[in-house]
Design an enzyme around this catalytic site. Structure first.
Site, mmCIF file in Angstrom:
data_model
loop_
_atom_site.group_PDB
_atom_site.id
_atom_site.type_symbol
_atom_site.label_atom_id
_atom_site.label_comp_id
_atom_site.label_asym_id
_atom_site.label_seq_id
_atom_site.Cartn_x
_atom_site.Cartn_y
_atom_site.Cartn_z
ATOM 1 N N HIS A 44 10.219 20.900 -18.891
ATOM 2 C CA HIS A 44 9.244 21.233 -19.918
ATOM 3 C C HIS A 44 9.014 20.020 -20.830
ATOM 4 C CE1 HIS A 44 9.931 25.892 -19.776
ATOM 5 N NE2 HIS A 44 9.388 25.409 -18.681
ATOM 6 N N GLU A 46 9.123 19.732 -24.074
ATOM 7 C CA GLU A 46 10.098 19.548 -25.166
ATOM 8 C C GLU A 46 11.357 18.861 -24.647
ATOM 9 O OE1 GLU A 46 8.528 22.284 -24.182
ATOM 10 O OE2 GLU A 46 8.495 23.834 -25.718
ATOM 11 N N CYS A 69 10.748 27.588 -25.063
ATOM 12 C CA CYS A 69 11.328 28.702 -24.286
ATOM 13 C C CYS A 69 12.783 28.944 -24.680
ATOM 14 C CB CYS A 69 11.233 28.408 -22.788
ATOM 15 S SG CYS A 69 12.365 27.131 -22.239
ATOM 16 N N CYS A 80 14.651 25.070 -23.756
ATOM 17 C CA CYS A 80 14.188 24.067 -24.728
ATOM 18 C C CYS A 80 14.717 24.385 -26.122
ATOM 19 C CB CYS A 80 12.667 24.023 -24.758
ATOM 20 S SG CYS A 80 11.971 23.443 -23.215
ATOM 21 N N THR A 196 -18.039 31.062 3.682
ATOM 22 C CA THR A 196 -18.124 29.637 3.318
ATOM 23 C C THR A 196 -17.145 28.835 4.172
ATOM 24 O OG1 THR A 196 -18.860 30.102 1.076
ATOM 25 C CG2 THR A 196 -17.795 27.999 1.407
ATOM 26 N N ASP A 200 -19.001 26.175 6.436
ATOM 27 C CA ASP A 200 -18.920 24.802 5.913
ATOM 28 C C ASP A 200 -17.724 24.021 6.427
ATOM 29 O OD1 ASP A 200 -21.058 25.668 4.502
ATOM 30 O OD2 ASP A 200 -20.181 25.427 2.516
ATOM 31 N N GLU A 309 -15.318 28.379 -5.613
ATOM 32 C CA GLU A 309 -16.449 27.552 -5.144
ATOM 33 C C GLU A 309 -17.321 28.306 -4.162
ATOM 34 O OE1 GLU A 309 -15.616 23.618 -3.683
ATOM 35 O OE2 GLU A 309 -16.030 22.787 -5.642
ATOM 36 N N GLY A 311 -18.766 31.711 -1.700
ATOM 37 C CA GLY A 311 -20.206 31.661 -1.774
ATOM 38 C C GLY A 311 -20.809 32.781 -2.603
HETATM 39 N N1 NAP Z 1 -24.010 25.610 -3.387
HETATM 40 C C1 NAP Z 1 -22.778 26.024 -3.563
HETATM 41 O O1 NAP Z 1 -22.206 25.854 -4.632
HETATM 42 C C2 NAP Z 1 -22.054 26.717 -2.449
HETATM 43 C C3 NAP Z 1 -20.677 26.887 -2.552
HETATM 44 C C4 NAP Z 1 -20.041 27.574 -1.533
HETATM 45 C C5 NAP Z 1 -20.766 28.085 -0.490
HETATM 46 N N2 NAP Z 1 -22.082 27.885 -0.421
HETATM 47 C C6 NAP Z 1 -22.856 28.451 0.721
HETATM 48 O O2 NAP Z 1 -22.733 29.866 0.642
HETATM 49 C C7 NAP Z 1 -22.884 30.387 1.950
HETATM 50 C C8 NAP Z 1 -21.826 31.428 2.194
HETATM 51 O O3 NAP Z 1 -21.915 32.411 1.207
HETATM 52 P P1 NAP Z 1 -21.868 33.938 1.582
HETATM 53 O O4 NAP Z 1 -22.344 34.682 0.394
HETATM 54 O O5 NAP Z 1 -22.599 34.150 2.864
HETATM 55 O O6 NAP Z 1 -20.343 34.197 1.892
HETATM 56 P P2 NAP Z 1 -19.011 34.008 1.012
HETATM 57 O O7 NAP Z 1 -19.170 34.621 -0.329
HETATM 58 O O8 NAP Z 1 -18.547 32.607 1.135
HETATM 59 O O9 NAP Z 1 -18.018 34.856 1.873
HETATM 60 C C9 NAP Z 1 -18.234 36.228 2.017
HETATM 61 C C10 NAP Z 1 -17.200 36.727 2.966
HETATM 62 O O10 NAP Z 1 -15.917 36.617 2.351
HETATM 63 C C11 NAP Z 1 -15.147 37.713 2.728
HETATM 64 N N3 NAP Z 1 -14.931 38.560 1.572
HETATM 65 C C12 NAP Z 1 -15.595 38.598 0.400
HETATM 66 N N4 NAP Z 1 -15.117 39.576 -0.368
HETATM 67 C C13 NAP Z 1 -14.127 40.162 0.336
HETATM 68 C C14 NAP Z 1 -13.247 41.247 0.102
HETATM 69 N N5 NAP Z 1 -13.243 41.913 -1.059
HETATM 70 N N6 NAP Z 1 -12.380 41.571 1.079
HETATM 71 C C15 NAP Z 1 -12.347 40.900 2.241
HETATM 72 N N7 NAP Z 1 -13.150 39.878 2.532
HETATM 73 C C16 NAP Z 1 -14.025 39.528 1.583
HETATM 74 C C17 NAP Z 1 -15.965 38.511 3.751
HETATM 75 O O11 NAP Z 1 -15.627 37.955 5.013
HETATM 76 P P3 NAP Z 1 -15.882 38.712 6.416
HETATM 77 O O12 NAP Z 1 -17.320 38.423 6.718
HETATM 78 O O13 NAP Z 1 -14.930 38.045 7.356
HETATM 79 O O14 NAP Z 1 -15.604 40.158 6.194
HETATM 80 C C18 NAP Z 1 -17.379 38.193 3.320
HETATM 81 O O15 NAP Z 1 -18.347 38.368 4.314
HETATM 82 C C19 NAP Z 1 -22.803 29.238 2.914
HETATM 83 O O16 NAP Z 1 -24.077 28.952 3.385
HETATM 84 C C20 NAP Z 1 -22.311 28.096 2.060
HETATM 85 O O17 NAP Z 1 -22.846 26.874 2.537
HETATM 86 C C21 NAP Z 1 -22.755 27.228 -1.373
#
Ligand code: NAP
Length: 377
Positions: A44, A46, A69, A80, A196, A200, A309, A311
């Site tokens: 920690h 301290e 702590c 600490c 994602t 990705d 991050e 989707g």
């Molecule tokens: N511009 C940005 O900042 C950014 C960042 C990240 C991603 N992206 C883009 O976003 C896109 C993907 O986004 P998306 O909305 O399609 O998908 P996502 O939010 O990345 O993933 C959704 C998937 O996650 C799983 N999931 C979510 N909630 C869940 C839960 N409660 N329990 C179990 N599984 C769960 C499920 O998988 P299953 O389908 O296996 O059930 C669901 O289909 C991609 O094209 C990526 O390139 C952009």
């Protein structure tokens, strides 16, 4: 105390499972020692500062950004509070009591019993703000979640035909990517949805173009934990995430049955940690896990801050379950048009209200921080 708070800020994101704390020891208007919590949470701040001060600590004032702590750690080193008494510190100042039930006000009593002056409430607002993730984890057994999305001017996060990460350099400029690196450095963990991961094939590490090779070395093994929400355990063994398991820990939230499967065993043998989460119901071909249970489990594991991050589906789900504490949008000066994926996606889209907290312009990118209207903390 403000100097101690800036020391604590420098340790944010590297002290899992402990909170980042700063400590300064001063005597006769001179700083004789300063320290922040070490990577991985021990020693920690301290203890470190007292070791640096040595005999000079006698009669000095100790400033810590959290109540010291009173509990021993697994290595059985003294708390600490005990170290402060042994060093014969004259006065101890801190902003807030440590809500950890093993301490929670106990330090004040011990110090006062040993004739050490205790001053509480020094810069309590600044400290509470800085320790927001730790306080949320202690009070609500939930991690503090920052939802970060890079969006186009028309509110899209990706062209459906092309994975976002292959175009990342075009969505955000260099300064915005440095800002993203700093957000990641300050977080115990980074979270994404399974889609994602599948589309990705990210690594979820610091953007290496913008860091020195020494820092890549230095981060290991204190890099943010990478967490994937993957109910059906669809992650390929050859994915970038699994292949970089030596660079940063990889945890997968999945169903108990998947964790016990052959694929689960293969992933565990590769060094991946599988965390079983109760399933809610079938979701098309996939499995829907209880997000709230998943977050309670992560908090119980010591995770206080998460950078999500994407989707779009996961982002919507976190907002609708009131799990997101802030949303940071990186917006670039172009549109993606009709093919673009909206930043929030759901079969049952909801309205969310936010309060704008900060706007930052970094070259061509605008970074806006919002707080959801309800306050989770
Ligand atoms: N511009 C940005 O900042 C950014 C960042 C990240 C991603 N992206 C883009 O976003 C896109 C993907 O986004 P998306 O909305 O399609 O998908 P996502 O939010 O990345 O993933 C959704 C998937 O996650 C799983 N999931 C979510 N909630 C869940 C839960 N409660 N329990 C179990 N599984 C769960 C499920 O998988 P299953 O389908 O296996 O059930 C669901 O289909 C991609 O094209 C990526 O390139 C952009």
């Amino acid at each position: 105390m403000r100097a101690a708070l800036s020391l604590a800020r420098s340790a944010q994101g590297s002290t899992f499972p402990n909170p980042p704390v700063g400590c300064i020891i001063a005597h006769s208007h001179e700083i004789i020692a300063f320290a922040a919590t070490a990577p991985s949470g021990r020693p920690h701040a301290e203890t470190k500062a007292l070791a640096i001060a040595g005999n000079k600590a006698k009669g000095a004032t100790l400033y810590s950004t959290l109540e010291p702590c009173t509990h021993k750690n697994i290595h059985n080193t003294p708390p600490c509070c005990q170290a402060i008494v042994s060093a014969k510190i004259a006065r101890t100042c801190y902003p807030i009591q440590d809500p950890d039930p093993r301490t929670n006000g106990a330090c004040k009593k011990i110090l006062e019993k040993n004739n050490i002056i205790v001053t509480e409430n020094v810069c309590p607002q600044e400290a509470s703000q800085q320790l927001e993730p730790y306080l949320k984890r202690c009070h609500r057994t939930l991690p503090h979640i920052t939802l970060k999305l890079a969006i186009s001017l028309d509110g899209k996060i990706s062209e459906t035909s092309q994975p976002y990460r292959q175009r990342q350099t075009h969505i955000s400029g260099a300064k915005a990517r440095i800002y993203r690196n700093n957000l990641l450095r300050q977080s115990d963990a980074i979270l994404i949805g399974a889609q994602t991961m599948r589309l990705d094939n990210p690594k979820l590490l610091l953007d290496e173009i913008l860091i020195s090779p020494e820092e890549t070395q230095e981060r290991h093994p204190f890099a943010s934990i990478r967490i994937i929400l993957d109910g059906g355990l669809t992650i390929p063994l050859e994915s970038n995430l699994v292949q970089t398991v030596d660079h940063a820990p990889l945890w997968i939230l999945t169903r108990a049955a998947e964790a016990a499967s052959d694929k689960g065993t293969a992933l565990k043998n590769s060094g991946v940690r599988l965390i079983p989460v109760p399933a809610l119901s079938r979701q098309g071909g996939g499995v829907r896990l209880s997000l709230i249970e998943a977050m309670h489990t992560l908090a119980a594991e010591g995770i206080a801050s998460i950078l999500c991050e994407g989707g779009a589906k996961l982002a919507h789900e976190l907002l609708s379950e009131n799990l997101a504490d802030r949303m940071i949008l990186f917006s670039a000066p172009h549109t993606l048009g009709a093919q673009g994926l909206s930043m929030l996606a759901s079969n049952n889209p909801k309205r969310f209200d936010f309060q704008l907290e900060e706007t930052l312009t970094l070259d061509q990118d605008e970074i806006k921080t919002f707080r959801p209207q309800h306050n989770n903390v």
